[in-house]
Write a protein that holds these residues in place. Sequence first.
Motif, short mmCIF file in Angstrom:
data_model
loop_
_atom_site.label_atom_id
_atom_site.label_comp_id
_atom_site.label_asym_id
_atom_site.label_seq_id
_atom_site.Cartn_x
_atom_site.Cartn_y
_atom_site.Cartn_z
N ASP A 284 0.83 -1.20 0.00
CA ASP A 284 0.00 0.00 0.00
C ASP A 284 0.87 1.26 0.00
O ASP A 284 0.78 2.08 0.92
CB ASP A 284 -0.93 -0.01 1.21
N PRO A 285 1.69 1.46 -1.02
CA PRO A 285 2.60 2.61 -1.05
C PRO A 285 1.87 3.94 -1.24
O PRO A 285 0.96 4.05 -2.05
CB PRO A 285 3.52 2.30 -2.23
N HIS A 286 2.30 4.93 -0.48
CA HIS A 286 1.75 6.28 -0.54
C HIS A 286 2.87 7.28 -0.74
O HIS A 286 3.96 7.13 -0.17
CB HIS A 286 1.02 6.63 0.76
N ALA A 287 2.60 8.34 -1.49
CA ALA A 287 3.59 9.42 -1.66
C ALA A 287 3.39 10.53 -0.65
O ALA A 287 4.33 11.27 -0.34
CB ALA A 287 3.52 9.99 -3.08
N ALA A 288 2.19 10.69 -0.11
CA ALA A 288 1.90 11.69 0.91
C ALA A 288 0.51 11.41 1.46
O ALA A 288 -0.35 10.85 0.76
CB ALA A 288 1.96 13.11 0.36
N GLN A 289 0.27 11.82 2.73
CA GLN A 289 -1.03 11.58 3.34
C GLN A 289 -1.19 12.47 4.55
O GLN A 289 -0.22 12.77 5.26
CB GLN A 289 -1.16 10.12 3.78
N GLY A 290 -2.42 12.91 4.84
CA GLY A 290 -2.75 13.56 6.09
C GLY A 290 -3.20 12.55 7.11
O GLY A 290 -3.64 11.45 6.76
N ASP A 291 -3.08 12.90 8.39
CA ASP A 291 -3.57 12.01 9.45
C ASP A 291 -5.08 11.83 9.31
O ASP A 291 -5.85 12.79 9.39
CB ASP A 291 -3.26 12.61 10.83
N GLY A 292 -5.48 10.60 9.08
CA GLY A 292 -6.89 10.30 8.91
C GLY A 292 -7.21 9.69 7.55
O GLY A 292 -8.14 8.92 7.43
N GLU A 293 -6.43 10.07 6.52
CA GLU A 293 -6.69 9.59 5.15
C GLU A 293 -8.19 9.63 4.87
O GLU A 293 -8.82 8.62 4.53
CB GLU A 293 -6.13 8.18 4.97
N LEU B 275 8.09 15.56 13.10
CA LEU B 275 7.15 14.78 12.31
C LEU B 275 6.96 15.34 10.90
O LEU B 275 6.83 14.57 9.95
CB LEU B 275 5.79 14.72 13.02
N ARG B 276 6.94 16.66 10.74
CA ARG B 276 6.69 17.22 9.42
C ARG B 276 7.64 18.38 9.16
O ARG B 276 7.23 19.54 9.07
CB ARG B 276 5.23 17.67 9.29
N PRO B 277 8.94 18.08 9.04
CA PRO B 277 9.90 19.16 8.81
C PRO B 277 9.61 19.89 7.50
O PRO B 277 9.32 19.28 6.48
CB PRO B 277 11.25 18.42 8.74
N GLY B 278 9.66 21.21 7.57
CA GLY B 278 9.39 22.01 6.39
C GLY B 278 7.94 22.29 6.12
O GLY B 278 7.60 23.12 5.28
N ILE B 279 7.03 21.61 6.83
CA ILE B 279 5.60 21.79 6.62
C ILE B 279 4.99 22.68 7.69
O ILE B 279 4.05 23.43 7.44
CB ILE B 279 4.88 20.42 6.58
N LEU C 100 -8.15 16.79 -1.35
CA LEU C 100 -6.98 17.48 -0.83
C LEU C 100 -6.85 17.27 0.67
O LEU C 100 -5.73 17.08 1.18
CB LEU C 100 -7.05 18.97 -1.15
N SER C 101 -7.95 17.29 1.39
CA SER C 101 -7.91 17.08 2.84
C SER C 101 -7.32 15.71 3.19
O SER C 101 -6.61 15.57 4.19
CB SER C 101 -9.32 17.20 3.44
N SER C 102 -7.60 14.71 2.36
CA SER C 102 -7.09 13.38 2.63
C SER C 102 -5.57 13.32 2.53
O SER C 102 -4.93 12.45 3.13
CB SER C 102 -7.71 12.38 1.65
N VAL C 103 -5.00 14.27 1.80
CA VAL C 103 -3.55 14.26 1.53
C VAL C 103 -2.78 15.18 2.47
O VAL C 103 -1.64 14.88 2.84
CB VAL C 103 -3.29 14.66 0.06
N ILE C 104 -3.38 16.30 2.91
CA ILE C 104 -2.59 17.27 3.68
C ILE C 104 -3.19 17.66 5.03
O ILE C 104 -2.49 18.24 5.86
CB ILE C 104 -2.34 18.56 2.87
N VAL C 105 -4.46 17.39 5.29
CA VAL C 105 -5.10 17.81 6.54
C VAL C 105 -4.92 16.71 7.60
O VAL C 105 -5.11 15.53 7.32
CB VAL C 105 -6.59 18.11 6.32
N TYR D 158 -6.41 20.12 10.98
CA TYR D 158 -5.31 21.08 10.80
C TYR D 158 -4.88 21.14 9.34
O TYR D 158 -4.49 20.13 8.76
CB TYR D 158 -4.11 20.66 11.64
N LEU D 159 -4.91 22.34 8.77
CA LEU D 159 -4.44 22.58 7.42
C LEU D 159 -3.09 23.30 7.50
O LEU D 159 -3.02 24.43 7.98
CB LEU D 159 -5.44 23.46 6.66
N PRO D 160 -1.99 22.69 7.02
CA PRO D 160 -0.69 23.37 7.05
C PRO D 160 -0.63 24.47 6.00
O PRO D 160 -0.75 24.23 4.80
CB PRO D 160 0.29 22.24 6.76
#
Length: 248
Positions: A125-134, A169-173, A217-222, A240-242
């Motif tokens: 189940d490879p992912h390139a990016a995800q927010g907590d909760g998917e 946990l999220r350097p640069g974000i 978008l929320s699934s990926v970054i929120v 939380y939206l960065p």
Amino acid sequence: MRGPVTVNGARPGDVLEIEPLEFAPLGWGFTASRPGAGLLPDDFTEAFIYKWDLSTGPTTAFLDIAAVPLQPFLGVMACTPATEDPLPLMPPGNFGGNMDIRDLVGGTKIFLPVRLPGARLMFGDPHAAQGDGEVCVTAIEAPLCGTLKVTLHQGRSIPSPQFQTSGPLRPGIEDQGYYATTGVGPDLLGTARDALRHMIGHLCFTYGVEPHEAYLLSSVIVDLKISEVVDAPNWIVSAYLPLSVMNR
């Protein structure tokens, strides 16, 4: 999915330490919602998909409103459970499985309880990016290449998966702060849904996107966070939206 991989000497009661050394996406990915799935199945009854260009790294564009940092990881890690009954891929269990913990990136050490002789390790189940909760039920689903280091710990036992991160946990974000919405009520699932609905409303109003686009978008970054569970009967979940990933 890959596996099961037999680990010599592993026995029930032992612990496997899994360390992703490096992962890189292979050029493309997608995020999609489908009817009956995700955190808001009653709000989004049609299927939607967004295709990502991952060839430009270290970020990928969502329309013209966000540049999403790539943080590859595997959504599924597990030692085969001790059962003869067939089990679906979802949901996860104390053996691991489809955990979708976005902090299991390169450098993090993941500890899995061994249930069977040889451990029979599985991952995928490879992912390139995800927010907590998917929240829409997919992250940036993408093929990855990479390497895992496996270490066997005998004489140690844990009840369920555990992990140790290598640093922030999220350097640069986190550099530009967050915009957060909340849900308040007597049910954590309901408050999580409300927090997400309010975030979707914020994204639509502020950035001019459609609700289904805001959902993906929320699934990926929120990130969904449990903010308060000590003042019964109401609990608080925050979304939380960065702001560092948003273009305006």
